[in-house]
Design an enzyme around this catalytic site. Structure first.
Site, short mmCIF file in Angstrom:
data_model
loop_
_atom_site.label_atom_id
_atom_site.label_comp_id
_atom_site.label_asym_id
_atom_site.label_seq_id
_atom_site.Cartn_x
_atom_site.Cartn_y
_atom_site.Cartn_z
N LYS A 1 76.60 147.59 67.04
CA LYS A 1 77.29 147.12 68.31
C LYS A 1 76.97 145.64 68.55
O LYS A 1 77.40 145.01 69.03
CB LYS A 1 78.15 147.81 69.70
CG LYS A 1 78.79 149.44 68.85
CD LYS A 1 78.80 150.37 69.12
CE LYS A 1 79.64 151.35 68.38
NZ LYS A 1 79.54 153.08 69.02
N ASP B 1 86.05 151.97 74.84
CA ASP B 1 86.86 153.33 73.76
C ASP B 1 87.72 153.41 74.18
O ASP B 1 88.33 154.26 72.93
CB ASP B 1 85.25 154.08 73.50
CG ASP B 1 84.17 153.92 72.86
OD1 ASP B 1 84.48 153.04 71.75
OD2 ASP B 1 82.58 153.87 73.20
N GLN C 1 77.13 155.80 73.86
CA GLN C 1 77.92 156.95 72.37
C GLN C 1 77.79 157.97 72.21
O GLN C 1 77.04 158.79 73.07
CB GLN C 1 76.45 155.99 71.57
CG GLN C 1 76.61 156.15 70.33
CD GLN C 1 77.25 155.44 69.58
OE1 GLN C 1 77.62 154.48 70.19
NE2 GLN C 1 77.84 156.48 68.54
#
Ligand code: NAD
Length: 310
Positions: free
Chosen positions: A54, A121, A98
């Site tokens: 990322k 997200d 994460q």
């Protein structure tokens, strides 16, 4: 093999090239780059790899990118403090923590602490609710967006199609099912308690596998000509399993014999490819799109913050 390969690497590369141009235009208009920040808690090796991807992709596309690394022993309060600081930072347009998290940190508390406007997200209840209600302006989870991007790139018809999604997680299965429904597919969600999974899957014109079970979907599950999208990413180390799941892929099998591990999807690729019309490989299918679409969400958020057109 009869199936056409849906090449996630190529599509992700094209999306990222477009995003790099768009990020430069954003910077010219806003006087700053779009910003993506990530919190990584602990030393899970797979998570470290994902976060690295990322960060690298963000930098290559001209985004500002930062990773905050916390020890596996970090308390929930410490994680929430870092989230609050990031949320208050005007240079951060998109942020995420994460997953998976260590046991002492509740992922739901974390998801609720990220402001919906920065939740790239798409896991915050507000964004999940907006997806369910069909409201524009929220963030949709990136892996489901990747599934849709692959289907659209190949112009696979969805209106009226039978779609079966295997897996009902909140981050993949449910949002994919919702997106397919929004495109007028007739959607079935199958899961671990589904009776006769093979028969349910065989109905599918579009079959999305997101169960986290290596090779769950065998050739006999696939309707001839179906589009098969394999979301699963599973690391296998068992030799007999590799001989089975990598049958028909001699180079990959050779690599397994040398390294002792391989990444496979939830679909038995060799068997399914013989029946399907389209199929994604693992790796190189949905995976690369997740990162590209995370950047797209971040740029979208940045434009909204700065009042620039989408
Ligand atoms: P999860 O464990 O949260 O959910 C798995 C789902 O599959 C559950 O709903 C469960 O009911 C169902 N399931 C499990 N075993 C089954 C069985 N035998 N038959 C039918 N259904 C079964 O997993 P997740 O987070 O949704 O991830 C699924 C897979 O996708 C994993 O392999 C994960 O690594 C991968 N993944 C990939 C990406 C990507 O970027 N490509 C992103 C997220 C997850």
């Amino acid at each position: 093999m009869s199936a056409k390969i849906l090449d996630g690497n190529a599509l992700a590369k094209a999306i990222r090239a477009g995003l790099a141009r768009d990020a430069a235009a954003f910077q010219a208009a806003a006087g700053r780059p779009p910003g993506l920040s990530v919190i990584l808690v602990g030393e899970d090796p797979a998570s470290a790899v994902y976060v690295g991807h990322k960060e690298k992709a963000a930098r290559e596309a001209g985004f500002a990118s930062a990773v905050v690394r916390l020890p596996a022993t970090a308390s929930e309060a410490e994680v929430l403090d870092r989230i609050a600081a990031m949320a208050a930072d005007r240079a951060v347009d998109g942020m995420l923590v994460q997953l998976p998290l260590p046991k002492q940190v509740d992922p739901l508390a974390v998801q609720r602490a990220i402001p919906p406007a920065k939740d790239v997200d798409g896991f915050h209840p507000v964004n999940a609710g907006m997806l369910l209600l069909g409201q524009k302006g929220g963030f949709v989870p990136c892996t489901p967006l990747g599934v849709m991007a692959l289907l659209d790139e190949a112009e696979i018809p969805l209106k009226g199609a039978e779609a079966v999604v295997v897996g009902r997680s909140t981050i993949v299965g449910k949002p994919v099912a919702q997106l397919l429904l929004d495109r007028h597919a007739t959607v079935t969600i199958a899961h671990s308690r589904t009776r006769d999974l093979a028969a349910v899957c065989r109905r599918a014109d579009v079959l999305v596998a997101a169960a986290g079970v290596p090779g769950l979907v065998r050739g006999a599950f696939v309707k001839p000509g179906a589009a098969v999208i394999d979301v699963g990413i599973n690391r296998i180390t068992d030799a007999a399993q590799a001989e089975d799941l990598l049958a028909g892929q001699p180079e990959r099998l050779e690599k397994f014999r040398k390294n002792g591990h391989a990444l496979v999807g939830d679909v038995h690729f060799g068997e399914a490819a013989a029946a399907a019309g389209w199929i994604t490989p693992v790796p190189g299918g949905v995976g690369p799109l997740t990162v590209a679409l995370l950047l797209r969400n971040t740029l979208e958020g940045a434009r909204r913050t700065e009042g620039l057109p989408a």
